[in-house]
Structure formats: C-alpha cells, structure tokens
Design a protein around this motif. Sequence first.
Motif, PDB file in Angstrom:
ATOM      1  N   UNK A 109       0.783  -1.379  -0.044  1.00 24.87           N
ATOM      2  CA  UNK A 109      -0.066   0.103  -0.064  1.00 24.87           C
ATOM      3  C   UNK A 109       0.806   1.438   0.115  1.00 24.87           C
ATOM      4  N   UNK A 110       2.021   1.199   0.759  1.00 28.98           N
ATOM      5  CA  UNK A 110       2.740   2.518   1.068  1.00 28.98           C
ATOM      6  C   UNK A 110       3.586   2.813  -0.188  1.00 28.98           C
ATOM      7  N   UNK A 111       4.048   1.710  -0.940  1.00 26.66           N
ATOM      8  CA  UNK A 111       4.798   1.963  -2.441  1.00 26.66           C
ATOM      9  C   UNK A 111       3.775   2.487  -3.461  1.00 26.66           C
ATOM     10  N   UNK A 112       2.479   2.238  -3.602  1.00 28.14           N
ATOM     11  CA  UNK A 112       1.564   2.762  -4.329  1.00 28.14           C
ATOM     12  C   UNK A 112       1.270   4.241  -3.897  1.00 28.14           C
ATOM     13  N   UNK A 113       1.127   4.378  -2.438  1.00 22.71           N
ATOM     14  CA  UNK A 113       0.874   5.672  -2.248  1.00 22.71           C
ATOM     15  C   UNK A 113       1.638   6.712  -2.384  1.00 22.71           C
ATOM     16  N   UNK A 114       3.075   6.361  -2.011  1.00 22.92           N
ATOM     17  CA  UNK A 114       3.988   7.027  -2.291  1.00 22.92           C
ATOM     18  C   UNK A 114       4.086   7.872  -3.703  1.00 22.92           C
ATOM     19  N   UNK A 115       3.984   6.770  -4.804  1.00 22.62           N
ATOM     20  CA  UNK A 115       3.781   7.260  -6.153  1.00 22.62           C
ATOM     21  C   UNK A 115       2.484   8.175  -6.029  1.00 22.62           C
ATOM     22  N   UNK A 116       1.286   7.833  -5.567  1.00 18.61           N
ATOM     23  CA  UNK A 116       0.247   8.799  -5.848  1.00 18.61           C
ATOM     24  C   UNK A 116       0.349  10.156  -5.243  1.00 18.61           C
ATOM     25  N   UNK A 117       0.995  10.074  -4.007  1.00 12.23           N
ATOM     26  CA  UNK A 117       1.026  11.425  -3.484  1.00 12.23           C
ATOM     27  C   UNK A 117       2.144  12.214  -4.093  1.00 12.23           C
ATOM     28  N   UNK A 118       3.061  11.714  -4.657  1.00  7.06           N
ATOM     29  CA  UNK A 118       4.242  12.383  -5.279  1.00  7.06           C
ATOM     30  C   UNK A 118       3.566  13.076  -6.606  1.00  7.06           C
ATOM     31  N   UNK A 119       3.128  12.236  -7.376  1.00  7.96           N
ATOM     32  CA  UNK A 119       2.604  12.761  -8.776  1.00  7.96           C
ATOM     33  C   UNK A 119       1.113  13.467  -8.865  1.00  7.96           C
ATOM     34  N   UNK A 120       0.384  13.027  -7.992  1.00 10.12           N
ATOM     35  CA  UNK A 120      -0.989  13.724  -7.896  1.00 10.12           C
ATOM     36  C   UNK A 120      -0.949  15.113  -7.400  1.00 10.12           C
ATOM     37  N   UNK A 168       0.540  21.873 -10.814  1.00 11.51           N
ATOM     38  CA  UNK A 168       0.955  22.386 -12.295  1.00 11.51           C
ATOM     39  C   UNK A 168      -0.576  22.694 -12.980  1.00 11.51           C
ATOM     40  N   UNK A 169      -1.620  22.503 -12.163  1.00 10.79           N
ATOM     41  CA  UNK A 169      -2.939  22.862 -12.761  1.00 10.79           C
ATOM     42  C   UNK A 169      -3.590  21.587 -13.584  1.00 10.79           C
ATOM     43  N   UNK A 170      -2.992  20.608 -13.489  1.00 11.35           N
ATOM     44  CA  UNK A 170      -3.678  19.391 -14.275  1.00 11.35           C
ATOM     45  C   UNK A 170      -4.532  18.482 -12.914  1.00 11.35           C
ATOM     46  N   UNK A 171      -5.672  19.155 -12.750  1.00 11.17           N
ATOM     47  CA  UNK A 171      -6.456  18.573 -11.602  1.00 11.17           C
ATOM     48  C   UNK A 171      -7.450  17.656 -11.895  1.00 11.17           C
ATOM     49  N   UNK A 172      -7.930  17.364 -13.180  1.00 10.18           N
ATOM     50  CA  UNK A 172      -9.079  16.639 -13.440  1.00 10.18           C
ATOM     51  C   UNK A 172      -8.477  15.240 -13.682  1.00 10.18           C
ATOM     52  N   UNK A 173      -7.521  15.007 -14.454  1.00 13.80           N
ATOM     53  CA  UNK A 173      -6.801  13.505 -14.663  1.00 13.80           C
ATOM     54  C   UNK A 173      -6.852  12.920 -13.261  1.00 13.80           C
ATOM     55  N   UNK A 174      -6.167  13.257 -12.179  1.00 12.68           N
ATOM     56  CA  UNK A 174      -6.179  12.458 -10.807  1.00 12.68           C
ATOM     57  C   UNK A 174      -7.586  12.053 -10.586  1.00 12.68           C
ATOM     58  N   UNK A 233      -8.825   8.039  -9.962  1.00 16.99           N
ATOM     59  CA  UNK A 233      -8.894   7.677  -8.758  1.00 16.99           C
ATOM     60  C   UNK A 233     -10.361   7.182  -8.785  1.00 16.99           C
ATOM     61  N   UNK A 234     -11.244   7.573  -9.181  1.00 21.84           N
ATOM     62  CA  UNK A 234     -12.698   7.036  -9.110  1.00 21.84           C
ATOM     63  C   UNK A 234     -12.624   5.624  -9.910  1.00 21.84           C
ATOM     64  N   UNK A 235     -11.977   5.558 -11.147  1.00 24.36           N
ATOM     65  CA  UNK A 235     -11.882   4.249 -11.615  1.00 24.36           C
ATOM     66  C   UNK A 235     -11.257   3.156 -10.910  1.00 24.36           C
ATOM     67  N   UNK A 236      -9.927   3.329 -10.368  1.00 21.20           N
ATOM     68  CA  UNK A 236      -9.410   2.582  -9.611  1.00 21.20           C
ATOM     69  C   UNK A 236      -9.889   1.895  -8.214  1.00 21.20           C
ATOM     70  N   UNK A 260       1.080   4.053 -10.654  1.00 26.05           N
ATOM     71  CA  UNK A 260       1.612   3.710 -11.933  1.00 26.05           C
ATOM     72  C   UNK A 260       1.018   4.662 -13.150  1.00 26.05           C
ATOM     73  N   UNK A 261      -0.031   4.583 -13.267  1.00 25.25           N
ATOM     74  CA  UNK A 261      -0.974   5.449 -14.193  1.00 25.25           C
ATOM     75  C   UNK A 261      -0.375   7.027 -13.945  1.00 25.25           C
ATOM     76  N   UNK A 262      -0.665   7.449 -12.789  1.00 27.20           N
ATOM     77  CA  UNK A 262      -0.153   9.095 -12.819  1.00 27.20           C
ATOM     78  C   UNK A 262       1.196   9.272 -12.843  1.00 27.20           C
ATOM     79  N   UNK A 263       1.872   8.250 -12.687  1.00 25.85           N
ATOM     80  CA  UNK A 263       3.486   8.574 -12.930  1.00 25.85           C
ATOM     81  C   UNK A 263       3.938   8.700 -14.421  1.00 25.85           C
ATOM     82  N   UNK A 264       3.151   7.699 -15.184  1.00 26.41           N
ATOM     83  CA  UNK A 264       3.108   7.700 -16.634  1.00 26.41           C
ATOM     84  C   UNK A 264       2.502   9.015 -17.417  1.00 26.41           C
ATOM     85  N   UNK A 265       1.518   9.625 -16.566  1.00 22.54           N
ATOM     86  CA  UNK A 265       0.697  10.770 -17.213  1.00 22.54           C
ATOM     87  C   UNK A 265       1.941  11.886 -16.987  1.00 22.54           C
ATOM     88  N   UNK A 266       2.544  11.820 -15.675  1.00 21.73           N
ATOM     89  CA  UNK A 266       3.329  13.049 -15.637  1.00 21.73           C
ATOM     90  C   UNK A 266       4.664  12.766 -16.424  1.00 21.73           C
TER      91      UNK A 266
END
Length: 450
Positions: free
Chosen positions: A364-375, A381-387, A391-394, A430-436
């Motif tokens: 959980x913490x591995x995924x959470x670290x990715x999420x918090x950093x990139x989201x 940066x103003x890209x607030x819709x994609x996260x 998030x709703x889907x996953x 992983x998805x939000x890291x790819x987007x960034x």
Amino acid sequence: MNKNKHIDENTPLLFLAGPMFVEMFLNILINNIDTVMLSRYSDNAAGAVGVSNQAMFLMILLFNIIATATSVVVAQYLGANKKDQMNMIYTLAFVVNLIAGLVLSGGLVLARGWILRLLNTPDTMMKDAMLYIAIVGGGLFIQACYNVMLQILRCNGHAKVGMYISLFINLINIVGNALFLYGPLKFLGLGVGGVAISTVVARLVAILLAVSFFYYKSIGRLSIRYIIPFPVDMLVKMLKIGLPSAGENVSYNIYQLVLLSFINGMGDDATNAKVYCSSLMSFAMVFSNTAAMATQIIVGHLVGAGKEDAAYKRVFATLKISLPITIGLATINCLASPWTLRIFTDNENIIHLGFYILMVDIMIEIGRCLNMTFVNSLKAAGAYIFPLIVGLITMWGLGLTIGYTMGKIVGLGVGGVFIGTATDECIRGLIVMYYWARKKWYGKAIVDKN
C-alpha cells in the motif's frame, strides 16, 4: 516589510519537507498517544474515537476544497511575482472556508447518528462516538480556517511555523487528555468527552497562533475590503482547482468508509485492529506525504514562473528519495508490529490480525508514495482533472471490488480488505506517474501571464 522566503528550483527539499515532516510526525505521535491513553481507559472508547475520526475526516477533506486551491494559487501567483493580488486571495480563501466550515460542522453534528449507523458502528461504541462527534465535529470550522492559514504560511516559505504550532498544541492536547482521563478532572467522568474538549481547545489555540504569525511577519492582511467587490472570477478559478482535487480525496475517504463498514461487520477485534494499525501505518507514510506536499509547493512556484522543465525533473528527484525511505519504514513497521501493537492492546487476536494488515501495508505504501508525489505535483501544475478520473476508476473498480472479494467472499477477513487497497494504490500510482512522464500537464498553469 514582507519577510517571505523565495522558493525556486534550487530550494532544497528538506527546507520545506523537514519542518513539515516534524510537524506531521508530532501530530501522528500525539494521535497515537491519544489512542494509547484511550485504550488504557477502554478498548471500545479507542475504537469509538477511531471510527469518529474516520467519519469527520470526510468533512476535513471538504474544507480542503479551498485549502488545496489556496496552495496552488498562492504558489503560482508568488512564482509569477503577482504579489499585488495576494491579500485578496488570502481573504477570499479564509472567509469562504470559515463559512463552509460553519455549515458543514453543523450538518455533521445533526447527521452524526445516521453516519455512524451507516458505518455499522458497533453498539458498544455508539454512545462515545456520538459524543465525540458532537464536540469535535461541532468545532471543525476552526480546523477549516487553520488549514487555509497553514497553506498560506507554507507557500510563503514559513514551513517551520506549522511545526512549532503543532508541538505546542499537541502538548496542550496531551495535558488535557491526562487531566480528564486520569488526573484532577477524572471525577467529572467525561472520558471521551474530555478528550474531545482537549482537541477543540488545542485547535482554537492553533488558529490564533497561525493568524498572529501571519500578521507578525507581514505576509499579508485579512480584510473584507479586499473582497469588495466580490472576486467571483478568482473564486471560480479556485473552485475549478479545489473541487476536482477535493473530489478525489472525498471519493477516497468515502471508499475507505465503505471498506470500514465491511471491517466493522467482522466484529470488534477487526475494528480495533484496523484502528490500531492505522495509527502505526501513519508513521510509514509520513515522509512520503511531507515530501509530496513540499514538492507541490515548489512545483507550483516553478510552473507559475514558467519553468516547467525544472518542475518535471524536480518531481522525479523527490521520488528517488521518498520511495526507498517509505519502503523501509513500512517494512520496519510490519516486522515490529508483534511488539508495537502491544502498546495498544494485549488481545492476541487483534495483534495477529494487525500483523497481516501491516504486511499488506508495505505494498500500500509503495503505491501511496507514487500517488502522493505525482498527484500533488499534477495539481500544483494545474492538471487537476486527470487524478480525479483515475482515482474514481481504480478506487471503486479495483480497490472496493477486490477488497470485498478477498475479505468477505474468499474469507481473508480484514487483511483481505487491505489487499484491495494495495491493488488500487499501486495501479493508480503507476498510471499517474506515466501521465507525468509524458508531460501531458504542460501548459495547464492557472496564473495569468499578463
């Protein structure tokens, strides 16, 4: 004279993250002390407060609609050197959150019985949970105002202030708890009610200290005259940032409440194991969380200044530091749990359940670290819709379904519910890291360049 501190691509991560880490660590430590003090008073009292805090956290996330937007707007406008509009932004954020806080606090108190029943709160915990929400929930508007002031101070480079305030008010909280549970005020028999009173008093002191520092350092001023005529355009701009950002967090908390209702249906031991493990899990995520918040502020300044390439590199530099530390903390947390859980309880079944929860928490913490950093960085940066969309889907498509299947149908119990959370966090991260990495957020700054 304004004494704000300049933030740019050369700002060390620990300049902001260090004080925030200490602040959050202190908050977590004191929350754990609260839990320990309550658990020595009564296991069910500790469980009741844990369930109540989960329910009230939803309200705090709603307050963050404006607080999150404040962080992004203030950082970008300071980065763009548009300081002439700052007093209007500060006042607008404070006033809107105060009004929203009063409305939501009142609604929470009135609906607390319905909310607790919806969470399948055990009857043995219901009375204490109702009392705690009535007192602490009724004063949540204070937290709403403090959240805004804290973001303003951090974005102006005064991250240490939150640390000092946190230390002071947490000492107030501990002393208050001791007085009501074990000290001279024990004769009142308030128990959980006394702990709730201590919490509200501490939060009131916090907002008074934050506002005092805001004026002492000449960061800006708060006055109704700055929002007359009312700045509708700025409010709309802040809501466009805050609503999707808070929407993602609100969705996550509702999703966690649904999972909690599954766990509550598994009995008191499962509920208490979740509450105690949540306290320990907080330590595992504290560094990645503060590193992500600090990076959000830096990214906001850089994007506002038009330095998107520098912002891009800065986020990956943060991840190289925060991910290994997070994995190490989560692993230590798991291995030490047969001993650390005994701080809260001697119930062997709770300790057994807790070990498996904390084993799953490593993923959980591995995924959470990715999420918090990139989201957080995407929001800055103003890209607030994609996260929000991801998030709703996953959360609901993976986390909830897998958690229910593994916990209830397969029969893995509370550990199975956490497996669903691990799946959601890792895939989403992983998805939000790819987007960034694809730089899809370039050109989405909200600050006017004119």
